[in-house]
Scaffold this motif. Sequence first.
Motif, short mmCIF file in Angstrom:
data_model
loop_
_atom_site.label_atom_id
_atom_site.label_comp_id
_atom_site.label_asym_id
_atom_site.label_seq_id
_atom_site.Cartn_x
_atom_site.Cartn_y
_atom_site.Cartn_z
N PHE B 104 0.94 -1.14 0.25
CA PHE B 104 0.15 0.48 -0.18
C PHE B 104 0.91 1.52 0.30
CE2 PHE B 104 -4.21 -2.23 0.41
CZ PHE B 104 -3.23 -3.36 1.68
N LEU B 105 0.42 2.31 -0.08
CA LEU B 105 1.60 3.47 -0.42
C LEU B 105 0.04 4.38 -0.56
CD1 LEU B 105 3.31 4.40 -3.82
CD2 LEU B 105 2.11 2.13 -4.01
N TYR B 106 0.74 6.15 -0.68
CA TYR B 106 -0.44 6.80 0.18
C TYR B 106 0.69 7.85 -0.98
CZ TYR B 106 -1.59 5.05 4.08
OH TYR B 106 -2.48 4.88 5.35
N THR B 107 0.07 8.40 -2.24
CA THR B 107 0.64 9.15 -2.30
C THR B 107 -0.63 10.53 -2.66
OG1 THR B 107 -1.03 9.20 -4.47
CG2 THR B 107 1.53 7.43 -4.39
N THR B 108 0.81 11.49 -2.71
CA THR B 108 0.31 12.77 -2.76
C THR B 108 0.54 13.60 -2.94
OG1 THR B 108 -1.05 15.14 -1.33
CG2 THR B 108 1.73 13.76 -0.59
N ASN B 109 -0.37 14.96 -4.29
CA ASN B 109 -0.19 15.97 -4.49
C ASN B 109 -0.45 17.41 -3.36
OD1 ASN B 109 -2.96 16.98 -4.89
ND2 ASN B 109 -2.81 16.96 -7.11
N ASP B 110 -0.84 18.66 -3.97
CA ASP B 110 -0.97 19.23 -3.89
C ASP B 110 -2.11 19.97 -2.71
OD1 ASP B 110 0.56 22.04 -6.13
OD2 ASP B 110 1.75 21.02 -4.50
N LYS B 111 -2.75 19.20 -3.04
CA LYS B 111 -4.58 19.80 -2.37
C LYS B 111 -5.06 17.95 -1.87
CE LYS B 111 -5.28 23.53 -2.33
NZ LYS B 111 -4.40 24.17 -1.47
N THR B 112 -4.75 17.14 -2.50
CA THR B 112 -5.82 15.66 -1.86
C THR B 112 -4.98 14.25 -2.17
OG1 THR B 112 -7.08 16.15 -3.46
CG2 THR B 112 -6.87 13.75 -2.99
N ILE B 113 -4.56 13.90 -0.87
CA ILE B 113 -3.79 12.41 -0.96
C ILE B 113 -4.49 11.16 -0.87
CG2 ILE B 113 -2.57 11.16 0.95
CD1 ILE B 113 -3.62 13.72 2.75
N LYS B 114 -3.88 9.63 -2.13
CA LYS B 114 -4.55 9.22 -1.90
C LYS B 114 -3.92 7.39 -1.83
CE LYS B 114 -6.81 11.20 -6.35
NZ LYS B 114 -6.74 10.78 -7.72
N LEU B 115 -4.89 6.85 -0.80
CA LEU B 115 -3.71 5.73 -1.14
C LEU B 115 -4.19 4.51 -1.66
CD1 LEU B 115 -2.89 3.38 1.25
CD2 LEU B 115 -5.11 3.89 1.97
N TRP B 116 -3.01 3.51 -2.03
CA TRP B 116 -2.90 3.16 -4.02
C TRP B 116 -2.74 1.38 -2.74
CZ3 TRP B 116 -4.64 4.70 -8.59
CH2 TRP B 116 -4.65 6.07 -8.63
N LYS B 117 -3.44 0.23 -3.33
CA LYS B 117 -2.61 -0.90 -3.44
C LYS B 117 -2.22 -1.10 -4.47
CE LYS B 117 -5.02 -5.22 -2.26
NZ LYS B 117 -6.30 -6.35 -2.16
N VAL B 118 -1.29 -2.16 -4.32
CA VAL B 118 -0.49 -2.76 -5.96
C VAL B 118 -0.13 -4.13 -5.43
CG1 VAL B 118 2.19 -2.89 -6.79
CG2 VAL B 118 1.25 -0.62 -5.70
N GLY B 119 -0.94 -4.93 -5.59
CA GLY B 119 -0.70 -6.01 -6.16
C GLY B 119 -0.97 -6.64 -7.17
N ARG B 120 -1.14 -8.30 -7.52
CA ARG B 120 -1.30 -8.95 -8.19
C ARG B 120 -3.00 -9.07 -8.22
NH1 ARG B 120 1.43 -11.28 -11.73
NH2 ARG B 120 3.27 -11.33 -11.26
N HIS B 121 -3.88 -9.00 -9.51
CA HIS B 121 -4.92 -8.56 -9.62
C HIS B 121 -5.73 -9.46 -10.45
CE1 HIS B 121 -4.81 -4.75 -7.14
NE2 HIS B 121 -5.24 -5.30 -6.25
N MET B 122 -6.58 -10.01 -10.77
CA MET B 122 -7.19 -11.50 -11.81
C MET B 122 -7.20 -10.34 -12.82
SD MET B 122 -9.86 -13.87 -10.68
CE MET B 122 -11.51 -12.66 -10.88
N GLN B 123 -6.69 -10.31 -13.98
CA GLN B 123 -7.65 -9.63 -15.03
C GLN B 123 -9.24 -10.07 -15.83
OE1 GLN B 123 -5.68 -6.99 -14.22
NE2 GLN B 123 -5.00 -7.39 -16.60
N ARG B 124 -9.72 -9.62 -15.67
CA ARG B 124 -11.25 -9.43 -16.13
C ARG B 124 -11.24 -9.85 -17.89
NH1 ARG B 124 -14.37 -9.66 -12.05
NH2 ARG B 124 -13.64 -8.92 -10.05
N LEU B 125 -11.66 -10.86 -18.31
CA LEU B 125 -11.81 -11.13 -20.01
C LEU B 125 -13.46 -9.67 -20.11
CD1 LEU B 125 -11.16 -14.25 -20.24
CD2 LEU B 125 -9.27 -12.76 -20.52
N PRO B 126 -13.04 -9.21 -20.68
CA PRO B 126 -14.65 -8.51 -21.86
C PRO B 126 -15.29 -8.99 -22.02
CG PRO B 126 -12.92 -7.78 -22.55
CD PRO B 126 -12.15 -8.51 -21.38
N GLY B 127 -16.65 -9.64 -22.32
CA GLY B 127 -17.50 -10.37 -22.93
C GLY B 127 -17.54 -11.49 -22.44
#
Lengths: 595, 413
Positions: B104-127
């Motif tokens: 997990f990482l927190y990234t911030t610009n001037d006004k907003t902080i965001k929390l991201w999760k980095v990991g292996r995720h299942m890719q969805r096959l559209p349709g």
Amino acid sequence: MDRPRSDSADLYQISLLIDQLRHDDPQIRVNATKSLNNIAEALGPERTRNELIPFINESIDDEDDVLLAIAENIGNLKRYVGGAEFLYTLLEPIELLAVVEDGSVRDVAVMAVVSIIEEMPNDHLLNYFVPFVLKLASKDWFTSRISATALFHIAYSRLPSDTQQEFRAMFSRLCADDTPMVRRMAAKHFGSLAAEMTRTEIQDELLGPFKKLAADEQDSVRIQTVGICIALAGALPTELQISEVLPVVLNIASDKSWRVRWSLAAKISEVGNVMGEQVTNGSLCECFENLLRDQEAEVRSAAAGNITKMCSIIRKDITISRIFPVVNLIVTDSSDHTRASCASVINYLAPLLGRDDTVENLLPMLLQLLRDDSSDVRLNIIASLDAINAVIGVELLSQSLLPAIVDLAEDSKWRVRFAIIEHIPRIAGQLGCTFFNEKLINLCMTWLGDDVYSIRRAAANNLCELSSQFGEEWAKEQIIPRIERMHTHTNYLQRMTALYGIQVLISSLSQPTVEEVIVPLIIQMASDAVPNVRLTVPRTLNDIVRSNGKKFRGNFLATCIQPALETLLVDSDRDVRFYTRQASEGVAAVIGGAQ
Amino acid sequence: MFSQLFGDPDDISNEANIFSALEFNGRGDLLASGDHGGSIVIHKKNDDIPQKASVRDVEGAENQWQVHCQFQSHEQEFDYLKSLEIEEKINHIQWGKPLGDSSFLYTTNDKTIKLWKVGRHMQRLPGAKYSSIRDGVLSLNRRQETSSAVSAMPKRSYCNAHAYHINSVSCNSDGESFLSADDLRINWWNSEINTSSFNIVDIKPSNMEELTEVITSAQFHPEHCNILMYSSSRGSIKLGDTRRSALCDVCAKVFEEPEDAASKSFFSEIVASISDASFAGDGRYIISRDYLTLKVWDTHMETKPVRVININDSLKSILCELYESDCIFDKFEIAVSPDGQKILTGSYGNQFSVWNKAGYAEHSIELQSSGGRSRTRDAAEADFDKKVLHCAWNPSSNTIALTAQAALYLYKV
């Protein structure tokens, strides 16, 4: 439940739902998840167990919204797995949900476990539930250990004693876990587990972990200690309360972190309730005094909010001799919040003290708070006047009450004015009609002319409540003449408010009055110069006719209202004509319906 | 010793590629970098390559780090109330507590902080179809070819809490809360709750004309959950104790060296502004950097630093030109080695230096794409457009990362 039908249309629906469970758009996935029980019903118990649940297990890698929907709906599947002996199959997807990083999903998953365990047979508990909990509790991921802490107490009473011992040992281990969050959640659920255990078990096994948690390095863990104290004290006899729990409570009261002291101040009355009289009147009372004098304003506010609750369990003489001097200090506290918090509860001390003591000890403090600088404080006192009224009557306060009300009524912040208007009907009821007429009625009328729309609206509603309280004669005598005067006001907004005021008054007036006095007043405004006022007339008439139309006698509608509307139908302003048309239709409908 | 290079050091055409934040994670196997364009690139240490058989390029460096994941964290926004653009430049990155294989990482610009999760995720096959109906019987097709790929998922967004530009984010040792600091205020958040936060430091004066100092960076103590440190533009470092009171404006400790009246000049106040401060090792020492010096403070002694290391003495004579070109306001970061004994910081001319806490320079190196050590040029003659602003020290190995405009260098020390 309907029996599952197997015609192709239904099957197609279910097939569609299943595909939607893995759709690209998360919102569609969420919606499809809410129909999980439909899918389960159509598949039947065996296929639900063998195919649907594994399918769900594979869906657990997903966004938080979808996971939350799955957690909320997984419990419903318990009716479709083929009976209580198969409930254990649901534990597998729940185990996957219980380890995700989002706390709200984990909480819902835990609640799903609770609902499933209720119906699980006891031998299955041993074979499936116990390993499930122990696995979660020893897993690498700290989130699974967090979820485990909430599960120990659920079916504890139904387990054999050696399993109970295993659970207790595992729980104690979690109380000393490396990760602070796990210790915090263990502390949070400590009380529920203690409630299930016997006294000896608590004494032998839980007191150690309890004391360690109370001395934990992390503030977030120590904050939970008060909850544990309350639960433990409830389960232990008095001697043990005093020897084991009371020292911890006193430590919390002098903790170096203000947040921990605050947690005690907020719950101190609950502690008092379980600890028994001797402690409450003695060391806990002293504790409370110190919290009221704490250096951090937040702690003082929390303690002040509990003054009444504490005083109701402390002996009266101690209250007066020890608590009241400190409350006097709070009344002049430097922090607005603390004084406001005190003001919101202080009136309720009156019934506890009785008339004489109230007059002697409480009244001076109330009078001082009524003159406070902060409007919140004054509002809080006025809001709870009923309690005082019951004990000593409001006359003693009325001298100070009036200036306070007038001040609040003219406050520059409109929300303060709004709040005082809400309280007026009750105060009026307590002060009586004559007092009100002399002092407050002009105030109520000035509000009708306030700059802020919400105030004018609230003022009009206020008049309605007052007239239902004081009666129609009073309204006719006092209110209606004043409203008539408003009709000729130079500001059109005032005239519109007057119209609205009349409209709300109708509900509290008798029909003849409405016909003779009110409707003519409304119709008078039809010749106003400002279109906004003119268009309010048909709208008002429409509302009146729609709600009260049937009460009008005979041809009143035809003779009085319709002619007025007809003149407006040819008005120069388009909006006026529009609303008049609506009103005419409404009137015609009522006349038609009556005939 | 030079290890790896990402990006082109001579390419300064695209401002969006210029790095603005750099951070190693707690385990030392991931490196996150943020740039002016709001995107984050995460590099992962590839442990599969055995040491001896590793692919070495011509200069003998090992390609141990590879790009693991890349995503756009912040977009440019417009503040309608104040008619100002909000830049998407990433100001700070902080790694949170990992969970299993996900980070997990927190990234911030001037006004907003965001929390991201980095990991292996299942890719969805559209349709893709997961169910079918044959002969009136519904069947589930579970076996689909699903691939999993490393991606970043946004978990939470903490916005609208700062009126001024956010300069730091720091995670608390309790594992569930973090602070965000802007020029005048510091807020304390619980990671689960993004709708509200506590304000714990507010140094805004009631009359803005009286403004004398701003907060330049803030950090929670690595072990004690109640201690936070913030540095100011006047050269002071303050330690606050959140246990003492709800508002930490009144500080528990202030570390400030009184100004030497003899050497006072027009620039001394600007130069005293602390560009970065950090706890060293277990939190006993604080290291701070202002424009010309590094200071080592012992938290037990507030009156003066234990050591003052002059790193850019030669710049003192040309402060005037640096002021004209605005270079005097450059903020150089520092990084401390895991044992707390060595300090890394950058300078002009694409140079960086590693200092020992006792005050000795251990290395002083100019970054070059063809690796190896090279003699350093005097700071005053260096190219002032080339600055090594951001640096990070791997907490579990002897690798350091540095940025020079749009290039990311990895070195082994």
